[in-house]
Motif scaffolding. Structure first.
Motif, PDB file in Angstrom:
ATOM      1  N   ILE A   1      -6.450  10.672  -2.512  1.00  0.00           N
ATOM      2  CA  ILE A   1      -6.585   9.335  -3.091  1.00  0.00           C
ATOM      3  C   ILE A   1      -7.909   9.233  -3.855  1.00  0.00           C
ATOM      4  O   ILE A   1      -8.986   9.402  -3.261  1.00  0.00           O
ATOM      5  CB  ILE A   1      -6.523   8.264  -1.988  1.00  0.00           C
TER       6      ILE A   1
ATOM      7  N   CYS B   1      -9.077   6.439  -5.579  1.00  0.00           N
ATOM      8  CA  CYS B   1      -9.631   5.087  -5.637  1.00  0.00           C
ATOM      9  C   CYS B   1     -10.481   4.779  -4.401  1.00  0.00           C
ATOM     10  O   CYS B   1      -9.984   4.836  -3.263  1.00  0.00           O
ATOM     11  CB  CYS B   1      -8.501   4.071  -5.768  1.00  0.00           C
TER      12      CYS B   1
ATOM     13  N   GLN C   1       2.421   2.198  -3.240  1.00  0.00           N
ATOM     14  CA  GLN C   1       1.495   2.731  -4.234  1.00  0.00           C
ATOM     15  C   GLN C   1       1.089   4.182  -3.966  1.00  0.00           C
ATOM     16  O   GLN C   1       0.937   4.969  -4.901  1.00  0.00           O
ATOM     17  CB  GLN C   1       0.227   1.853  -4.289  1.00  0.00           C
ATOM     18  N   ILE C   2       0.912   4.546  -2.717  1.00  0.00           N
ATOM     19  CA  ILE C   2       0.352   5.865  -2.411  1.00  0.00           C
ATOM     20  C   ILE C   2       1.393   6.884  -1.945  1.00  0.00           C
ATOM     21  O   ILE C   2       1.105   8.082  -1.901  1.00  0.00           O
ATOM     22  CB  ILE C   2      -0.765   5.769  -1.346  1.00  0.00           C
TER      23      ILE C   2
ATOM     24  N   LEU D   1      -9.771   0.435   2.241  1.00  0.00           N
ATOM     25  CA  LEU D   1      -8.674  -0.340   2.830  1.00  0.00           C
ATOM     26  C   LEU D   1      -7.943   0.474   3.893  1.00  0.00           C
ATOM     27  O   LEU D   1      -7.650  -0.024   4.987  1.00  0.00           O
ATOM     28  CB  LEU D   1      -7.701  -0.775   1.734  1.00  0.00           C
TER      29      LEU D   1
ATOM     30  N   LYS E   1     -11.751   1.860  -3.410  1.00  0.00           N
ATOM     31  CA  LYS E   1     -11.324   0.639  -2.735  1.00  0.00           C
ATOM     32  C   LYS E   1     -10.113   0.907  -1.833  1.00  0.00           C
ATOM     33  O   LYS E   1     -10.021   0.358  -0.734  1.00  0.00           O
ATOM     34  CB  LYS E   1     -10.979  -0.431  -3.768  1.00  0.00           C
ATOM     35  N   THR E   2      -9.205   1.744  -2.319  1.00  0.00           N
ATOM     36  CA  THR E   2      -8.033   2.094  -1.510  1.00  0.00           C
ATOM     37  C   THR E   2      -8.446   2.882  -0.273  1.00  0.00           C
ATOM     38  O   THR E   2      -7.894   2.686   0.815  1.00  0.00           O
ATOM     39  CB  THR E   2      -7.031   2.903  -2.343  1.00  0.00           C
ATOM     40  N   LYS E   3      -9.415   3.773  -0.428  1.00  0.00           N
ATOM     41  CA  LYS E   3      -9.919   4.543   0.713  1.00  0.00           C
ATOM     42  C   LYS E   3     -10.492   3.613   1.789  1.00  0.00           C
ATOM     43  O   LYS E   3     -10.239   3.791   2.985  1.00  0.00           O
ATOM     44  CB  LYS E   3     -10.991   5.522   0.259  1.00  0.00           C
TER      45      LYS E   3
ATOM     46  N   LEU F   1       0.830  -1.209   0.000  1.00  0.00           N
ATOM     47  CA  LEU F   1       0.000   0.000   0.000  1.00  0.00           C
ATOM     48  C   LEU F   1       0.865   1.260   0.000  1.00  0.00           C
ATOM     49  O   LEU F   1       0.623   2.194  -0.774  1.00  0.00           O
ATOM     50  CB  LEU F   1      -0.919  -0.006   1.220  1.00  0.00           C
TER      51      LEU F   1
END
Length: 319
Positions: A108, A110, A35-36, A116, A112-114, A32
């Motif tokens: 962010i 995305c 990626q961010i 997670l 789904k990323t939020k 993670l």
């Protein structure tokens, strides 16, 4: 969903409650962050040093030395220069989940990323080292107040920088402070006017309370003359030289003593060599040639071998 944390206490350099995530969660957190991190790192100010590529303690030490040289060059050597040093009390345990998630969601895209990230921030099941279920200690997280980041999480380092980045931009862009630097929750301002620093202290205190729900450490907000050295990131920094802080040196000696004792007992010098290498790396960034020679080049201590007593028959021959 995140697995359960293992909670334990560490005592060096100070007593801390740590919640260590499961291995599968550390792998996920590493993925993670990779990626961010770039999304946020580009927004960080130049003089934020903690847990960033090509930054760190050594970079921070050199920057503070340049700050001191710049103030001396502009105001002259006869002008008294002061430093306002500030520290946030129980920083990781005081981070507001709602404020952090709100800040991150602005960057962010995305969904789904939020979700997670929200699970990582808000889900905390804890066990002790014996495998017994326990309630998450308030020194780590407080679910009722929706506060706290476990120190053991890899994501906590990045989240902490994201959280305080709002403070960095407030100080640099709104207050227009020139000589400002931050290493995690330890930050400072250098200026020749003591009253100006007092004003900055009060303004920053209000900002932290109302915007980030944080408070200063009651004993770690000081204004001092930099002629006696500026303690920061493990060094005592002057405009023309750098020394090792007394507390840092004490921890070095204790760690080295433990490693040498372990080497004697287990006849294995791997951990000792690793410690010597780490200490040498820290000392070489300071004016500490004699200290390094005294501390690291001591002769190896050989384990004591007990001499066996001679048998009675041999003793009689010498009687």
């Amino acid at each position: 969903m995140p697995s359960s944390y293992i909670c334990f206490t560490v005592f060096d350099p100070k007593t801390r409650k740590v919640a260590a995530p499961a291995f599968r969660d550390r792998v996920l957190q590493h993925s993670l962050v990779s990626q961010i991190e770039s999304l946020f790192d580009s927004k960080f100010i130049y003089d934020s040093y903690a847990c960033r590529k090509n930054k760190g303690t050594h970079f921070g030490q050199k920057r503070i030395k340049k700050f001191l040289q710049a103030t001396r060059s502009i105001y002259g050597k006869d002008t008294t220069i002061y430093c306002l040093q500030m520290d946030i009390g129980k920083f990781f345990a005081s981070v507001s989940w709602d404020v952090l998630i709100s800040i991150m969601n602005r960057t962010i895209p995305c969904e789904k990323t939020k979700k997670l990230i929200e699970k990582i921030v808000t889900s905390h099941r804890c066990f002790d080292i014996n495998g017994n279920y326990i309630k998450a200690p308030y020194e780590i997280v407080n679910p009722d107040a929706r506060r706290g980041l476990p120190i053991g999480n890899l994501t906590s380092q990045l989240f902490a920088n994201i959280y305080l980045n709002k403070l960095d931009h407030f100080v640099k862009e709104i207050l227009r402070v020139k000589w400002y630097a931050r290493y995690m929750d330890d930050f400072l301002i250098i200026h020749p006017d003591r009253n100006y620093l007092k004003e900055m202290r009060d303004t920053i205190k209000n900002f932290l309370e109302y915007e980030l729900k944080l408070a200063f450490h009651p004993k770690k907000v000081i204004i001092q003359n930099v002629k006696d050295g500026l303690p920061f990131v493990g060094y005592l920094i002057f405009y023309d030289h750098v020394l090792i802080r007394g507390s840092t040196l004490l921890r070095m000696r204790r760690r080295l003593k433990k490693r040498r004792t372990k080497c004697m007992e287990e006849h294995d010098d791997k951990s000792l060599k690793a410690t010597l290498s780490a200490l040498r790396g820290h000392l070489q960034h300071a004016n500490a040639y004699r200290l390094q020679k005294n501390l690291l080049e001591q002769p190896q201590i050989k384990p004591k071998i007990k001499k066996e007593k001679r048998p009675n028959e041999q003793l009689r021959l010498f009687s």
